[in-house]
Design an enzyme around this catalytic site. Structure first.
Site, PDB file in Angstrom:
ATOM      1  N   ASN A  93      -6.470  -5.598  -3.983  1.00  0.00           N
ATOM      2  CA  ASN A  93      -6.352  -4.824  -2.747  1.00  0.00           C
ATOM      3  C   ASN A  93      -7.349  -5.316  -1.698  1.00  0.00           C
ATOM      4  O   ASN A  93      -8.448  -5.765  -2.028  1.00  0.00           O
ATOM      5  CB  ASN A  93      -6.581  -3.341  -3.031  1.00  0.00           C
ATOM      6  N   CYS A 142     -13.383 -16.697  11.719  1.00  0.00           N
ATOM      7  CA  CYS A 142     -12.769 -17.607  12.682  1.00  0.00           C
ATOM      8  C   CYS A 142     -11.694 -18.450  12.006  1.00  0.00           C
ATOM      9  O   CYS A 142     -11.915 -18.993  10.923  1.00  0.00           O
ATOM     10  CB  CYS A 142     -13.839 -18.499  13.307  1.00  0.00           C
ATOM     11  N   GLY A 201      -1.733  -0.244 -11.513  1.00  0.00           N
ATOM     12  CA  GLY A 201      -1.020  -0.259 -10.245  1.00  0.00           C
ATOM     13  C   GLY A 201      -0.681  -1.618  -9.692  1.00  0.00           C
ATOM     14  O   GLY A 201      -0.577  -1.767  -8.470  1.00  0.00           O
ATOM     15  N   HIS A 215      -7.963 -11.061  -3.092  1.00  0.00           N
ATOM     16  CA  HIS A 215      -7.135 -11.366  -1.928  1.00  0.00           C
ATOM     17  C   HIS A 215      -7.838 -11.068  -0.607  1.00  0.00           C
ATOM     18  O   HIS A 215      -7.197 -10.912   0.427  1.00  0.00           O
ATOM     19  CB  HIS A 215      -5.807 -10.603  -2.028  1.00  0.00           C
TER      20      HIS A 215
END
Length: 249
Positions: A103, A128, A193, A120
Site C-alpha cells: 500500500n 523529481c 488483503g 510500492h
C-alpha cells in the site's frame, strides 16, 4: 455470534516471536481507501485507475496524473486506521511484528506499526521526475481538480511526480532487500488483503513457505495466493486481526 480464529492459526500467532505481515489493498479498504479494482468516483469515474498509474500516462499528461494522485492523497488524509491496523500495532507489543506493505498510504504508521518496507512507494514521498530529488511534503488541495500542474524542482526544473511505483516500473532495491531480510528472519508470515497478482511482492509468501516458515492468508476471497499458503482464514483485516492479536498477547 463471536468470531473465533481457526485453532491452528491462533496457535501459530500465540507462539510466533518474529512475525512478518504482508499487506495489500484490502488492508485499507475498510478505512474507505478504494482498491484499484473499485470503480472511480466523481471527477475520476471516466478513468481507469490502472491506466493512470503508468509512466506512459505521466509522459502523456502529467497534469492529469498529478491531479489524480493529489485526490488520492487527500482521500487517504481523511481516512483513519481501522481496527486491523490498530491490532497489528497492539500485536507488536508482545512480538517483533514487521509490516511489509504494497500500500502507498500511511495508515500503518498512523496506527503505530513498524513498517519495514513500502514495496510500492508512498503517496507522501514525491520526487523529481528528472533528477530524483525528494520534494518536501506537498499538501493536496481542498477542492479536487481534473488537472493540476505538478510543482517544479528547484535543482533541475523537472516536475514533482508521485513517489509510487507505477505499473511497468521496477521495485526500489532497498525496500525489496528489507522485505527479503524480514522474511528470512520470520517464524510466521501473515498475508492480509492482497490478491497476489502483482509480482514480485506476490512471491514473498512462497519464499517463506520454501524456507519452512508457516504462512497464513487472511482474506474474505479466494486469491492467487490461496494455494501458496499453509493456512487460510476467510475474514477481513478489521475483523480478523484484532482476534489474532488477542490470541498472540
Amino acid at each position: 455470534m463471536a468470531l473465533d480464529a481457526p485453532t491452528e492459526v491462533a496457535d501459530l500467532a500465540r507462539h510466533a516471536r518474529n512475525v512478518v505481515v504482508l499487506t495489500g489493498a484490502g488492508m485499507s479498504a475498510e478505512s474507505g481507501v478504494p482498491t484499484f479494482r473499485d470503480a472511480q468516483t466523481g471527477l475520476w469515474e471516466q478513468y481507469d485507475a490502472t491506466a493512470l498509474a503508468t509512466p506512459r500516462a505521466w509522459n502523456a499528461d502529467p497534469d492529469l496524473v498529478w491531479a489524480w494522485y493529489q485526490w488520492r492523497s487527500a482521500l487517504v488524509r481523511r481516512a483513519a486506521p481501522n481496527a486491523g491496523h490498530r491490532a497489528l500495532a497492539d500485536w507488536s507489543r508482545g512480538a517483533d511484528v514487521r509490516i511489509v506493505t504494497q500500500n502507498v498510504d500511511d495508515l500503518h504508521e498512523r496506527a503505530g506499526s513498524n513498517v519495514v518496507a513500502h514495496l510500492h512507494g508512498s503517496l507522501f514521498a514525491p520526487r523529481c521526475d528528472r533528477c530524483g530529488q525528494p520534494f518536501d511534503q506537498i499538501d493536496p488541495p481542498d477542492e479536487p481538480a481534473e488537472r493540476t500542474p505538478p510543482p517544479r524542482c528547484d535543482s533541475c526544473g523537472g516536475a514533482a511526480r508521485p513517489g509510487v511505483v507505477w505499473f511497468g516500473e521496477a521495485l526500489p532495491e532497498e525496500p525489496w532487500e528489507r522485505a527479503l531480510a524480514a522474511i528470512a528472519n520470520a517464524d510466521l508470515v501473515v498475508v492480509v488483503g492482497t490478491s497476489g497478482v502483482v509480482y514480485p511482492a506476490a512471491g514473498l509468501p512462497s519464499l517463506a513457505r520454501e524456507a519452512g516458515v508457516p504462512t497464513i492468508e487472511i482474506n474474505p476471497d479466494v486469491t492467487d495466493l490461496t494455494e501458496q499458503v499453509d493456512h487460510i482464514w476467510r475474514t477481513t483485516a478489521a475483523r480478523g486481526l484484532p482476534i489474532l492479536a488477542a490470541c498472540a498477547n
